[in-house]
Design a protein around this motif. Structure first.
Motif, PDB file in Angstrom:
ATOM      1  N   GLN A   1     -15.197  82.588 -56.847  1.00 14.40           N
ATOM      2  CA  GLN A   1     -14.786  81.377 -57.541  1.00 14.40           C
ATOM      3  C   GLN A   1     -13.599  81.647 -58.461  1.00 14.40           C
ATOM      4  O   GLN A   1     -12.701  80.819 -58.590  1.00 14.40           O
ATOM      5  CB  GLN A   1     -15.959  80.809 -58.347  1.00 14.40           C
ATOM      6  CG  GLN A   1     -17.030  80.162 -57.493  1.00 14.40           C
ATOM      7  CD  GLN A   1     -16.531  78.887 -56.825  1.00 14.40           C
ATOM      8  OE1 GLN A   1     -15.697  78.163 -57.353  1.00 14.40           O
ATOM      9  NE2 GLN A   1     -17.046  78.620 -55.638  1.00 14.40           N
TER      10      GLN A   1
ATOM     11  N   ASP B   1     -13.168  72.435 -49.919  1.00 19.17           N
ATOM     12  CA  ASP B   1     -14.146  72.715 -50.977  1.00 19.17           C
ATOM     13  C   ASP B   1     -14.502  71.498 -51.825  1.00 19.17           C
ATOM     14  O   ASP B   1     -15.671  71.227 -52.068  1.00 19.17           O
ATOM     15  CB  ASP B   1     -13.615  73.823 -51.903  1.00 19.17           C
ATOM     16  CG  ASP B   1     -13.422  75.132 -51.163  1.00 19.17           C
ATOM     17  OD1 ASP B   1     -14.247  75.439 -50.291  1.00 19.17           O
ATOM     18  OD2 ASP B   1     -12.450  75.845 -51.460  1.00 19.17           O
TER      19      ASP B   1
ATOM     20  N   GLN C   1     -17.996  68.680 -51.516  1.00 16.87           N
ATOM     21  CA  GLN C   1     -18.923  68.780 -52.639  1.00 16.87           C
ATOM     22  C   GLN C   1     -19.072  67.446 -53.371  1.00 16.87           C
ATOM     23  O   GLN C   1     -20.062  67.222 -54.062  1.00 16.87           O
ATOM     24  CB  GLN C   1     -18.449  69.838 -53.631  1.00 16.87           C
ATOM     25  CG  GLN C   1     -18.539  71.261 -53.111  1.00 16.87           C
ATOM     26  CD  GLN C   1     -18.118  72.265 -54.165  1.00 16.87           C
ATOM     27  OE1 GLN C   1     -18.445  72.142 -55.334  1.00 16.87           O
ATOM     28  NE2 GLN C   1     -17.367  73.272 -53.748  1.00 16.87           N
TER      29      GLN C   1
ATOM     30  N   THR D   1     -16.396  66.486 -59.821  1.00 19.14           N
ATOM     31  CA  THR D   1     -15.744  67.208 -58.730  1.00 19.14           C
ATOM     32  C   THR D   1     -14.698  66.322 -58.050  1.00 19.14           C
ATOM     33  O   THR D   1     -13.573  66.755 -57.771  1.00 19.14           O
ATOM     34  CB  THR D   1     -16.787  67.653 -57.694  1.00 19.14           C
ATOM     35  OG1 THR D   1     -17.747  68.502 -58.330  1.00 19.14           O
ATOM     36  CG2 THR D   1     -16.131  68.426 -56.554  1.00 19.14           C
TER      37      THR D   1
ATOM     38  N   SER E   1     -25.644  80.020 -61.128  1.00 15.39           N
ATOM     39  CA  SER E   1     -26.812  79.914 -60.252  1.00 15.39           C
ATOM     40  C   SER E   1     -26.853  80.993 -59.174  1.00 15.39           C
ATOM     41  O   SER E   1     -27.906  81.233 -58.582  1.00 15.39           O
ATOM     42  CB  SER E   1     -26.838  78.534 -59.584  1.00 15.39           C
ATOM     43  OG  SER E   1     -25.704  78.342 -58.762  1.00 15.39           O
ATOM     44  N   THR E   2     -25.719  81.659 -58.905  1.00 13.64           N
ATOM     45  CA  THR E   2     -25.681  82.631 -57.807  1.00 13.64           C
ATOM     46  C   THR E   2     -25.420  84.062 -58.265  1.00 13.64           C
ATOM     47  O   THR E   2     -25.320  84.953 -57.427  1.00 13.64           O
ATOM     48  CB  THR E   2     -24.589  82.244 -56.792  1.00 13.64           C
ATOM     49  OG1 THR E   2     -23.313  82.204 -57.453  1.00 13.64           O
ATOM     50  CG2 THR E   2     -24.888  80.893 -56.166  1.00 13.64           C
TER      51      THR E   2
ATOM     52  N   ARG F   1     -21.102  76.379 -63.036  1.00 15.32           N
ATOM     53  CA  ARG F   1     -22.434  76.058 -62.549  1.00 15.32           C
ATOM     54  C   ARG F   1     -22.793  76.900 -61.321  1.00 15.32           C
ATOM     55  O   ARG F   1     -23.913  77.391 -61.190  1.00 15.32           O
ATOM     56  CB  ARG F   1     -22.505  74.572 -62.202  1.00 15.32           C
ATOM     57  CG  ARG F   1     -22.544  73.641 -63.413  1.00 15.32           C
ATOM     58  CD  ARG F   1     -23.849  73.815 -64.189  1.00 15.32           C
ATOM     59  NE  ARG F   1     -23.985  72.857 -65.260  1.00 15.32           N
ATOM     60  CZ  ARG F   1     -24.542  71.660 -65.151  1.00 15.32           C
ATOM     61  NH1 ARG F   1     -24.972  71.239 -63.980  1.00 15.32           N
ATOM     62  NH2 ARG F   1     -24.662  70.876 -66.198  1.00 15.32           N
ATOM     63  N   GLU F   2     -21.828  77.069 -60.407  1.00 14.02           N
ATOM     64  CA  GLU F   2     -22.097  77.831 -59.187  1.00 14.02           C
ATOM     65  C   GLU F   2     -22.288  79.312 -59.492  1.00 14.02           C
ATOM     66  O   GLU F   2     -23.199  79.960 -58.955  1.00 14.02           O
ATOM     67  CB  GLU F   2     -20.969  77.627 -58.183  1.00 14.02           C
ATOM     68  CG  GLU F   2     -21.238  78.286 -56.840  1.00 14.02           C
ATOM     69  CD  GLU F   2     -20.264  77.849 -55.767  1.00 14.02           C
ATOM     70  OE1 GLU F   2     -20.166  78.548 -54.754  1.00 14.02           O
ATOM     71  OE2 GLU F   2     -19.606  76.805 -55.946  1.00 14.02           O
TER      72      GLU F   2
ATOM     73  N   SER G   1     -19.329  87.761 -56.041  1.00 13.00           N
ATOM     74  CA  SER G   1     -19.584  86.781 -57.091  1.00 13.00           C
ATOM     75  C   SER G   1     -18.315  86.340 -57.802  1.00 13.00           C
ATOM     76  O   SER G   1     -18.350  85.406 -58.592  1.00 13.00           O
ATOM     77  CB  SER G   1     -20.564  87.353 -58.117  1.00 13.00           C
ATOM     78  OG  SER G   1     -20.063  88.556 -58.672  1.00 13.00           O
TER      79      SER G   1
ATOM     80  N   ASN H   1     -17.546  73.099 -62.464  1.00 14.54           N
ATOM     81  CA  ASN H   1     -18.310  73.340 -61.244  1.00 14.54           C
ATOM     82  C   ASN H   1     -18.395  74.817 -60.896  1.00 14.54           C
ATOM     83  O   ASN H   1     -19.430  75.283 -60.410  1.00 14.54           O
ATOM     84  CB  ASN H   1     -17.686  72.561 -60.084  1.00 14.54           C
ATOM     85  CG  ASN H   1     -17.906  71.067 -60.207  1.00 14.54           C
ATOM     86  OD1 ASN H   1     -19.019  70.582 -60.118  1.00 14.54           O
ATOM     87  ND2 ASN H   1     -16.832  70.331 -60.434  1.00 14.54           N
ATOM     88  N   ALA H   2     -17.310  75.566 -61.144  1.00 16.98           N
ATOM     89  CA  ALA H   2     -17.337  76.994 -60.853  1.00 16.98           C
ATOM     90  C   ALA H   2     -18.348  77.707 -61.751  1.00 16.98           C
ATOM     91  O   ALA H   2     -19.042  78.633 -61.310  1.00 16.98           O
ATOM     92  CB  ALA H   2     -15.943  77.594 -61.034  1.00 16.98           C
TER      93      ALA H   2
END
Length: 237
Positions: A99, A205, A209, A44, A149-150, A145-146, A96, A142-143
């Protein structure tokens, strides 16, 4: 190589760094867990360093060429304000796809600047493409992964959407190549506007992080990202 093909290939290559980062994020697993966590923060930070190098070495130096200091500052500030408003809207909407929208907010202005650089015969086009790719790779990582998970989306679906986002680069670059070349002041304005927005994104952002208490590799990732951009800038010049 003709400017048209150069713009298409460079913007597409820079854009494909996003699904590549997502693909790495899908398969990459490192043990022990603390090492994986530190690597994610370092990646990141590396993206943040690459973004800062793009602002400092390419976008702002080219952007100020056609404006007075006051007007250049206003354009830069307006870019930051626009990204702030977008960030507020995304935060309140809680969708969602936030990102994806955030990545496009960076990628489209940068691709416009890249296409315009070739239209104006600017040798920084190749450097800018490399910096965009360096930014998009960790951003995609990173996007993904986020999002994973969401949201309920499957990995292949997320990677597919990231690949579609990559097509926005050639579209934006070709538009700039054919329609913005006659207005270099507009191109400079886009660069300054994008610089302000990207700088906002870095400190809103990316930088938060990247922080990891009692670990020192992530900040060095930012230094390495900027250093890589610096090397590319000096090689070009």
């Amino acid at each position: 190589m003709e400017p048209l093909y150069s713009v298409i290939l460079l913007t597409l290559g820079a854009g494909l760094a996003m699904p590549l980062g997502a693909l790495i994020g899908n398969f990459e697993r490192i043990k022990p867990e603390w090492l994986e966590k530190e690597l994610m923060h370092a990646v990141t930070a590396f993206g943040g360093g690459a973004l800062l190098s793009a602002i400092a070495l390419v976008l702002v130096p080219e952007g100020v060429l056609h404006f007075s200091p006051v007007f250049a500052a206003l354009l830069f500030l307006s870019g930051g304000a626009a990204f702030m408003l977008l960030d507020i809207w995304l935060s309140r909407s809680q969708t969602s796809i936030s990102q994806l929208v955030a990545m496009l907010a960076d990628f489209i202005p940068e691709s416009l600047a890249l296409g315009a650089a070739f239209a104006l015969g600017n040798v920084n086009g190749g450097l800018l493409a490399a910096l965009i790719a360096m930014q998009n790779l960790p951003e995609g990582f990173n996007a993904f992964r986020e999002l994973k998970s969401t949201s309920h989306y499957r990995s292949i679906t997320i990677i597919f959407w990231f690949a579609l986002l990559a097509l926005c680069g050639p579209i934006s670059g070709v538009i700039a190549l054919f329609w913005l070349a006659e207005w270099p002041a507009v191109v400079s304005g886009i660069m300054l506007f994008a610089s302000g927005g990207i700088l906002y994104a870095v400190f809103q952002d990316i930088a938060p992080q990247a922080v990891l208490e009692k670990h020192w590799a992530p900040p060095m990732g930012a230094v390495m990202g900027f250093a890589l951009g610096l090397v590319g800038y000096m090689l070009v010049h």
